[in-house]
Write an enzyme that holds these catalytic residues in place. Sequence first.
Site, mmCIF file in Angstrom:
data_model
loop_
_atom_site.group_PDB
_atom_site.id
_atom_site.type_symbol
_atom_site.label_atom_id
_atom_site.label_comp_id
_atom_site.label_asym_id
_atom_site.label_seq_id
_atom_site.Cartn_x
_atom_site.Cartn_y
_atom_site.Cartn_z
ATOM 1 N N ASP A 119 0.892 -1.162 0.208
ATOM 2 C CA ASP A 119 -0.191 -0.050 0.022
ATOM 3 C C ASP A 119 0.922 1.117 0.010
ATOM 4 O OD1 ASP A 119 0.944 0.227 2.741
ATOM 5 O OD2 ASP A 119 -1.046 0.457 3.492
ATOM 6 N N CYS A 128 3.301 -2.996 4.036
ATOM 7 C CA CYS A 128 2.713 -1.951 4.482
ATOM 8 C C CYS A 128 3.333 -1.179 5.329
ATOM 9 C CB CYS A 128 1.161 -2.491 4.546
ATOM 10 S SG CYS A 128 1.005 -3.326 6.111
ATOM 11 N N THR A 166 3.109 -1.222 8.687
ATOM 12 C CA THR A 166 3.528 -2.398 9.844
ATOM 13 C C THR A 166 3.810 -3.932 9.283
ATOM 14 O OG1 THR A 166 1.344 -2.927 10.300
ATOM 15 C CG2 THR A 166 2.474 -1.073 11.528
ATOM 16 N N HIS A 170 10.565 -24.054 8.435
ATOM 17 C CA HIS A 170 9.502 -24.693 8.981
ATOM 18 C C HIS A 170 8.047 -24.416 8.705
ATOM 19 C CE1 HIS A 170 12.323 -25.372 12.962
ATOM 20 N NE2 HIS A 170 12.777 -25.715 11.855
ATOM 21 N N HIS A 212 7.990 -31.260 9.821
ATOM 22 C CA HIS A 212 7.187 -29.876 9.430
ATOM 23 C C HIS A 212 6.352 -29.812 8.335
ATOM 24 C CE1 HIS A 212 10.193 -28.157 11.982
ATOM 25 N NE2 HIS A 212 11.229 -28.617 11.368
#
Length: 152
Positions: A8, A65, A67, A98, A133
């Site tokens: 964004d 973005c 954060t 993993h 995994h």
Amino acid sequence: MRVAIGSDHGGFMLKQEIKKFLEQEKVAYHDYGTLSQESCDYPDIALAVAEAVTGRDCTCGILICGTGIGVSIVANKVPGIRAALCHDTFSARMARAHNNANVLAFGERVIGSGLATEIVRVWLDSEFAGGRHGRRVDKIGAVERRFGRTGE
Ligand code: RB5
């Protein structure tokens, strides 16, 4: 390999840096927007990148973005997407090894371009470890199916 990349407005400048890095490394990518620093809605971009990955137009995705939180929440709503929010290289390596993460997310307002570039490098260079995994990642798919969602 072909990377779907998107951000964004909050991640736009860092996305430009990451694209430069991908070009230097000769990694093919497609930019799913946004194309300027004008305000936009991160769910639109995250959905476009996630669908490019699940639809196999791209091998994996990178979302940015402010954060990294918003884009990772949205991407993880798309069946078959395992988006990892990583702000350090250890997490980036483990997200691949993993969790077989097929989307990497981070925030322009959280880390600088030097660290972000290293995170991308490590994530792209890492491989899924498989074994136990694989069983656990399969169970992520089982959770999606339980709620009527089907991914890869
Ligand atoms: C935009 O201001 C900001 O909310 C967005 O980039 C992101 O950080 C949301 O999670």
